[in-house]
Design a protein around this motif. Sequence first.
Motif, PDB file in Angstrom:
ATOM      1  N   THR A 131      -8.367  13.486 -18.012  1.00 47.35           N
ATOM      2  CA  THR A 131      -9.155  13.057 -19.174  1.00 47.35           C
ATOM      3  C   THR A 131     -10.171  11.965 -18.849  1.00 47.35           C
ATOM      4  N   VAL A 132      -9.946  11.269 -17.718  1.00 46.57           N
ATOM      5  CA  VAL A 132     -10.876  10.221 -17.282  1.00 46.57           C
ATOM      6  C   VAL A 132     -11.196  10.477 -15.815  1.00 46.57           C
ATOM      7  N   ILE A 133     -12.474  10.497 -15.489  1.00 46.56           N
ATOM      8  CA  ILE A 133     -12.909  10.699 -14.107  1.00 46.56           C
ATOM      9  C   ILE A 133     -13.485   9.395 -13.573  1.00 46.56           C
ATOM     10  N   ASN A 134     -12.872   8.902 -12.491  1.00 46.58           N
ATOM     11  CA  ASN A 134     -13.336   7.675 -11.854  1.00 46.58           C
ATOM     12  C   ASN A 134     -14.053   8.044 -10.551  1.00 46.58           C
ATOM     13  N   LEU A 135     -15.284   7.558 -10.401  1.00 50.17           N
ATOM     14  CA  LEU A 135     -16.073   7.813  -9.199  1.00 50.17           C
ATOM     15  C   LEU A 135     -16.269   6.488  -8.466  1.00 50.17           C
ATOM     16  N   PRO A 136     -15.282   6.068  -7.685  1.00 53.15           N
ATOM     17  CA  PRO A 136     -15.329   4.722  -7.096  1.00 53.15           C
ATOM     18  C   PRO A 136     -16.295   4.590  -5.926  1.00 53.15           C
ATOM     19  N   ASP A 137     -16.941   3.428  -5.892  1.00 51.53           N
ATOM     20  CA  ASP A 137     -17.734   3.050  -4.716  1.00 51.53           C
ATOM     21  C   ASP A 137     -16.804   2.218  -3.841  1.00 51.53           C
ATOM     22  N   THR A 138     -15.900   2.904  -3.160  1.00 49.87           N
ATOM     23  CA  THR A 138     -14.768   2.272  -2.489  1.00 49.87           C
ATOM     24  C   THR A 138     -15.189   1.295  -1.401  1.00 49.87           C
ATOM     25  N   LEU A 139     -16.288   1.572  -0.728  1.00 52.54           N
ATOM     26  CA  LEU A 139     -16.751   0.712   0.359  1.00 52.54           C
ATOM     27  C   LEU A 139     -17.926  -0.165  -0.043  1.00 52.54           C
ATOM     28  N   ILE A 188      -4.671  11.175 -18.251  1.00 55.91           N
ATOM     29  CA  ILE A 188      -4.680  11.210 -16.788  1.00 55.91           C
ATOM     30  C   ILE A 188      -6.050  10.754 -16.291  1.00 55.91           C
ATOM     31  N   GLU A 189      -6.053   9.690 -15.488  1.00 60.21           N
ATOM     32  CA  GLU A 189      -7.292   9.278 -14.824  1.00 60.21           C
ATOM     33  C   GLU A 189      -7.222   9.733 -13.372  1.00 60.21           C
ATOM     34  N   PHE A 190      -8.281  10.377 -12.931  1.00 65.00           N
ATOM     35  CA  PHE A 190      -8.347  10.858 -11.550  1.00 65.00           C
ATOM     36  C   PHE A 190      -9.463  10.127 -10.817  1.00 65.00           C
ATOM     37  N   SER A 191      -9.128   9.599  -9.631  1.00 65.85           N
ATOM     38  CA  SER A 191     -10.108   8.897  -8.814  1.00 65.85           C
ATOM     39  C   SER A 191     -10.351   9.646  -7.517  1.00 65.85           C
ATOM     40  N   ALA A 192     -11.617   9.964  -7.257  1.00 59.63           N
ATOM     41  CA  ALA A 192     -12.024  10.573  -5.994  1.00 59.63           C
ATOM     42  C   ALA A 192     -12.423   9.439  -5.052  1.00 59.63           C
TER      43      ALA A 192
END
Length: 513
Positions: free
Chosen positions: A165-173, A137-141
């Motif tokens: 199991t995978v944490i995504n910290l996106p720089d969405t902007l 499971i990848e989770f994106s905040a």
Amino acid sequence: MTIRNIQIFDTTLRDGEQSPGASIEPAQKIVLARQLARLGVDIIEPGFPVSSPGEFNAVQQISRELQGTEIVGFARAVKGDIESAIKATQDAARRRLHLFISSSDIHLDFQLKKSREDVIRIAREMVAFGKASVDEIEFSAMDSTRTGLEFVIELVEAVIEEGATVINLPDTLGIALPEEYEALFRNVRAQARGGDKVRYSAHCHNDLGLAVANSLAAIRGGATQIEVTVNGIGERAGNCSLEELVMAMETRKEALQAGTGINTSEIYATSRMVSRTMHFPIAYNKPIVGRNAFQHESGIHQDGLLKNRNTYEIMDPEAMGIPRSMIILGKHSGRHAIKHRMSEYGIEVSGEQLETVYTRFKDVADEKKIVTDDELLRLVGEATATQHDPYVLTDVQVKTGPAEVCTAQVTVRTQDGAAHSRTGEGTGPLEAVIRSIQELIPVAAQFEDLELHSLSTGEDAHGEAVVSILHEQARHQGTAIHKDIILAAATAYVAACNQALLSSARKRQQQQA
């Protein structure tokens, strides 16, 4: 020195397709996914299964076919999305569920209209729901770089507890600076409970032109997966460019102490395929795959390159499958570059002949900016009273109309001075012209690609055509400039065929010698 392996998560077919005007058919997605597998990406996110039946079917077929690549099902933190993503990827040998939910206050207040407590509860419930069917499971905040460290940590701790199991910290902007983004990863890994037990991913947008720099910063901060798109396509200014990130890591591997498993020889072919399929042109100055990325017009640079390629190039384009055409002839080019280009055609000019060619060349370059190979061959032919290229296009006549079939008559002149004409048909004028030329020029070459560019505006506008062909496992390019774009394309195709024929002749001579 230990080189960390960074996994490449390709989202060209999901986030990349969200570029305005870049939508593609499900069947085209499958073709592109096969090429991404040849490129060697570790993970493919082929689409958003719940968005349409066609999208669902494409993700399902890709999951069934590409058994050597991990396939991702993308979903909002909504049960219906999750169920669709799970079902679409159920036949994959290795699969992952990718859930996302917004985390920044501005998104919560104006888009989700939910509190932070609501987001924590939804994230927990949906990760647990997905975990019942999928191990990875990848989770994106979403918008994590505008969220604030305290809430990011709270949200990450909650989903880790539920099995992410995978944490995504996106720089969405695309707003983060590299030092800020690196610190975000370092702090979350160090401060979140269980943060040292999961893997971390970076997903950067390019609004400030920092997507690649931020992705490299994330690697320094502990990320082991980077989410990218081919040619950097994506929402607004796009995503982190696969080819730029990979070649930055390949070129500066020792400094970064990180590398990838990408097959770099497939970079150019993948870039061109994505550009053609999505009808998304590549900027001339685009790093790595732009047409100017390995081309030089300055006489000083050209002289250095002819002596040692490393004087002005830090990468080998041929290692990425990029045709070597590093010398572009223009008004800044010198005699050495002209003489070198002629030698590639087996033509030796020196002394007064070279000066005559150079003088005429400067006049043409002032007028047309770039002097194409066929134009240079014509100038040399005038100076030496000899036709050096095997074929010269002398006449093109095209008959078009409302009927489905167009007719073209093409005439070429051979080196013995004889003129030969053929007539061909096609569904469009260009196809009819190319088929006529193929009847006239006996070269077993595959017409690979055509680029058309406008060089000016107004009634006297000129168009530039660049034609690529494949002959005997080698790629040849011809370029031509004309007010009539059909004539420009036809001339460029003949120039590419001439290159292929002359190249084959030189190879035979070398083998005999």
